[in-house]
Design a protein around this motif. Sequence first.
Motif, PDB file in Angstrom:
ATOM      1  N   MET A 107     -12.194  -7.496  19.437  1.00  0.00           N
ATOM      2  CA  MET A 107     -11.656  -6.233  20.042  1.00  0.00           C
ATOM      3  C   MET A 107     -10.306  -6.415  20.800  1.00  0.00           C
ATOM      4  O   MET A 107      -9.820  -5.423  21.167  1.00  0.00           O
ATOM      5  N   LEU A 110      -7.943  -4.254  18.987  1.00  0.00           N
ATOM      6  CA  LEU A 110      -8.019  -2.865  19.052  1.00  0.00           C
ATOM      7  C   LEU A 110      -6.734  -2.087  19.171  1.00  0.00           C
ATOM      8  O   LEU A 110      -6.175  -2.283  20.359  1.00  0.00           O
ATOM      9  N   LYS A 127      -9.233   1.704  26.513  1.00  0.00           N
ATOM     10  CA  LYS A 127      -9.976   0.565  26.733  1.00  0.00           C
ATOM     11  C   LYS A 127     -10.848   0.329  27.836  1.00  0.00           C
ATOM     12  O   LYS A 127     -11.882  -0.110  27.609  1.00  0.00           O
ATOM     13  N   VAL A 130     -14.428   0.522  26.370  1.00  0.00           N
ATOM     14  CA  VAL A 130     -14.854  -0.244  25.315  1.00  0.00           C
ATOM     15  C   VAL A 130     -15.917  -1.484  26.050  1.00  0.00           C
ATOM     16  O   VAL A 130     -15.631  -2.172  26.996  1.00  0.00           O
ATOM     17  N   ASN A 133     -18.935  -4.418  21.241  1.00  0.00           N
ATOM     18  CA  ASN A 133     -18.400  -3.876  20.002  1.00  0.00           C
ATOM     19  C   ASN A 133     -18.287  -2.271  19.738  1.00  0.00           C
ATOM     20  O   ASN A 133     -18.875  -1.806  18.717  1.00  0.00           O
ATOM     21  N   LEU A 153      -8.625  -2.420  13.876  1.00  0.00           N
ATOM     22  CA  LEU A 153      -9.291  -3.253  14.406  1.00  0.00           C
ATOM     23  C   LEU A 153      -9.267  -4.573  13.322  1.00  0.00           C
ATOM     24  O   LEU A 153      -9.420  -4.341  12.329  1.00  0.00           O
TER      25      LEU A 153
END
Length: 170
Positions: A107, A110, A127, A130, A133, A153
């Motif tokens: 992650m 990303l 972000k 997030v 996952n 990703l």
Amino acid sequence: MNARSSLYKIFRPALFWTVGGLFVAAAPVLSQTHPGVLQLITEQDLSRQEQTAKEKGMTEVGRSMILELKDGPEIEVVRPGGGEIGQQPVEIDVVFNQSKDGAEPKMSTLKVRYIKFFTIDITDRVKPYVVANRIHVTQAEFPKGDHTVEIYLEDSQGKASSKVVEFKVL
């Protein structure tokens, strides 16, 4: 009393009503955003892009081809599914699954980019949403019009995947 203070006394009421009128006129625009709603792309973002494009003599003539990578983690866009979004705010739900060979999504790699005339990196805006996952935004707003977002990703072995999501806000 000097001439400056006399003018101020004469024009003070007009100045008050002019400035007050500006705030009243701006109130509907300011109130269009809903508290707790994430604005991933703002009207200001689009205006800056259009202004920059005009300054450089650019014209949008269609969508360019964007290559999607598929060697890394599986990127599953649950919402929006693409197409048209009728009502704002919209839910965004993206799930990142293991690669075909079982490697876990990484992650920290990303990247989320908004693509129009130029690319706007909106990763930092996403972000906070997030978790594990997954990207999950329960309420997001976009300006009316066509939008293209690219999600990128890598997995724990460095293999990359990307997904392009296109949709229209009515």
